[in-house]
Design a protein around this motif. Sequence first.
Motif, PDB file in Angstrom:
ATOM      1  N   TYR A   1      15.857   2.309  -7.938  1.00  0.00           N
ATOM      2  CA  TYR A   1      15.689   0.998  -7.315  1.00  0.00           C
ATOM      3  C   TYR A   1      16.894   0.643  -6.462  1.00  0.00           C
ATOM      4  O   TYR A   1      18.010   1.146  -6.663  1.00  0.00           O
ATOM      5  CB  TYR A   1      15.482  -0.062  -8.401  1.00  0.00           C
TER       6      TYR A   1
ATOM      7  N   TRP B   1      13.509  -6.080 -21.644  1.00  0.00           N
ATOM      8  CA  TRP B   1      12.884  -5.735 -20.368  1.00  0.00           C
ATOM      9  C   TRP B   1      11.851  -4.636 -20.597  1.00  0.00           C
ATOM     10  O   TRP B   1      12.029  -3.497 -20.118  1.00  0.00           O
ATOM     11  CB  TRP B   1      13.937  -5.286 -19.360  1.00  0.00           C
TER      12      TRP B   1
ATOM     13  N   GLN C   1      12.995 -10.381 -14.000  1.00  0.00           N
ATOM     14  CA  GLN C   1      11.777 -10.682 -14.752  1.00  0.00           C
ATOM     15  C   GLN C   1      10.685  -9.639 -14.525  1.00  0.00           C
ATOM     16  O   GLN C   1       9.731  -9.557 -15.297  1.00  0.00           O
ATOM     17  CB  GLN C   1      11.236 -12.056 -14.335  1.00  0.00           C
ATOM     18  N   ARG C   2      10.818  -8.838 -13.478  1.00  0.00           N
ATOM     19  CA  ARG C   2       9.792  -7.850 -13.127  1.00  0.00           C
ATOM     20  C   ARG C   2      10.445  -6.804 -12.227  1.00  0.00           C
ATOM     21  O   ARG C   2      11.538  -7.028 -11.698  1.00  0.00           O
ATOM     22  CB  ARG C   2       8.621  -8.520 -12.407  1.00  0.00           C
ATOM     23  N   PRO C   3       9.809  -5.655 -12.031  1.00  0.00           N
ATOM     24  CA  PRO C   3      10.421  -4.596 -11.209  1.00  0.00           C
ATOM     25  C   PRO C   3      10.829  -5.054  -9.817  1.00  0.00           C
ATOM     26  O   PRO C   3      11.846  -4.598  -9.290  1.00  0.00           O
ATOM     27  CB  PRO C   3       9.317  -3.529 -11.152  1.00  0.00           C
ATOM     28  N   ALA C   4      10.072  -5.977  -9.230  1.00  0.00           N
ATOM     29  CA  ALA C   4      10.392  -6.432  -7.873  1.00  0.00           C
ATOM     30  C   ALA C   4      11.779  -7.065  -7.798  1.00  0.00           C
ATOM     31  O   ALA C   4      12.412  -7.070  -6.732  1.00  0.00           O
ATOM     32  CB  ALA C   4       9.335  -7.411  -7.381  1.00  0.00           C
ATOM     33  N   ASP C   5      12.259  -7.600  -8.923  1.00  0.00           N
ATOM     34  CA  ASP C   5      13.588  -8.230  -8.934  1.00  0.00           C
ATOM     35  C   ASP C   5      14.709  -7.194  -8.821  1.00  0.00           C
ATOM     36  O   ASP C   5      15.867  -7.566  -8.621  1.00  0.00           O
ATOM     37  CB  ASP C   5      13.775  -9.045 -10.214  1.00  0.00           C
TER      38      ASP C   5
ATOM     39  N   TRP D   1       9.111  -3.921 -19.347  1.00  0.00           N
ATOM     40  CA  TRP D   1       8.455  -3.378 -18.155  1.00  0.00           C
ATOM     41  C   TRP D   1       9.290  -2.298 -17.454  1.00  0.00           C
ATOM     42  O   TRP D   1       8.787  -1.604 -16.564  1.00  0.00           O
ATOM     43  CB  TRP D   1       8.153  -4.503 -17.165  1.00  0.00           C
TER      44      TRP D   1
END
Length: 546
Positions: free
Chosen positions: A473, A432, A459-463, A434
């Motif tokens: 988060y 990960w 897969q990305r911070p939004a997840d 990112w």
Amino acid sequence: MAPSSTSPFETPIPPSTTDVLVVGGGINGCGIARDLSGRGVRVLLCEQDDLAAHTSSASTKLIHGGLRYLEYGEFGLVRKALAEREVLLRVAPHLIAPMRFVMPHDPGMRPAWMIRLGLWLYDHLARREVLPASQAIDLAHDPAGAALQPGWRRGFAYADGWVDDARLVVLNARDAADRGATVLTRTRCTALRRTPDGWLATLQPRDGGPAWSVHARVVVNAAGPWAESLLREQAGIAPARHLRLVRGSHIVVPRLFDHDSAYLLQASDRRVVFAIPYERDYTLIGTTDVEHRDDPAAACIDADETAYLCREAGRYFRRPVSPADVVWHYSGVRPLLEDASDDPSAVTRDYRLELDTRDGAALLTVWGGKITTYRTLATEAARRLAPLLGATTDDWTRCAPLPGGDATRLFGTDGGPMAAMRRLLDHIGTRWPWLPAPVRERWVRAYGTSCLDWLQGAQRPADLGDEVAPGLYEVELRHWVTREWARSADDMLWRRSKLGLHLSPAQREAVHDWIARHVPAAPLPDAAHQVPPNAAHHVPPNAEKP
């Protein structure tokens, strides 16, 4: 009648009967609940506030033998604590880490031969596998000497362990719950009455909900500073022993040195004061030993304690330390066994377990104790109760990692548990990339392998959900609520983490707003949202209630 529960964020429905009721959600109560649950015993634990809300989150954050206890002849306690230090380094490698301590030598306090003898005993009283031996050092050439005033030329170095004390409590409770225990926070035991086959306890939720009764075969009094009053007021029993309540206070100031070693400072009153790297940007200084005669929940540092810690630190460090530098402080009350000593520092830190089996209703009271020996205390308690409960007497916690401490299962045993934790950190950085480095480092230290549960599939911070505050988060907030009993901003920012030190008032308020939207019946705003007079944008002096 037990309260109902319809939301996963609410208090679980407690059983009406249990084998053991543990009163007190500090390190000893949670350790005992974990040990008994692992032996197949039905356990219900109740805590009047949050887990680790008092003494257990107000320590100096050390897993240590207690070098200074040798001066008081506490060889048995030091040996037990040193042996346990090695165990805890293996079973909680995410929460506990080796730390080098530097002791500048003050010949006016203790002669060098006495220091060398004490350190030799410290090295040899118990088997040592993880930590290096002590040594004499030249402060003119050691990196730790650069932060000290020029007069300090000679010193000694030794190793001990650093711990996130509040998370150690929470993960013991988490493991107990995973093994079948029911954990009720913000629930007070208001009455204990003996019955022909055990105890009838009355439990009262702090939110004002209806009280209910629970029948238990055995009660464990692990109420810490309240252990004596629980016997007298809730159980109607005259205590055979008495507690001596001693307040220990700590201050946090901007970082005084740029290396990872800590200091043990010989204070002018012959006590010792620690100065420890803390939360990357700060130095933790403590502790005091002051008689405390008020409510333990109201413990708070006074001006004399602050001045004392600043003065003793100022004797050693190049950078002056004043009360105006303090960005945070916390205090806790140590429940020590009463003795005839006039010096609070000389009162034993060892524990004693008292088992009362009158009228067929067993009551085990925990007197005293220290965080380093909590697991041995819990094991001894479980062994004493095992014959009454038909449980095994195996010391199973000696080799069982706390939740998240099992990195060797995924990354191999090469180099031991701490090396496996480093490989876990590398794996997260690769898988990960990112994820910001400070976040992944904090997650590995706080959760170990458990953070993989919410990273899988991301897969990305939004997840990870909204970033409610920098580096915080939603996925972590939900974990605190659903898996770690957090209900307030104090719980989240001062015990489940120390993010309160790094967030502005507006950012802390964003955490409170998230709680108000997502956690039913969340507590009213607490001290974490008040702005301190002398800490710039940092944190209130009494943000973490002792």
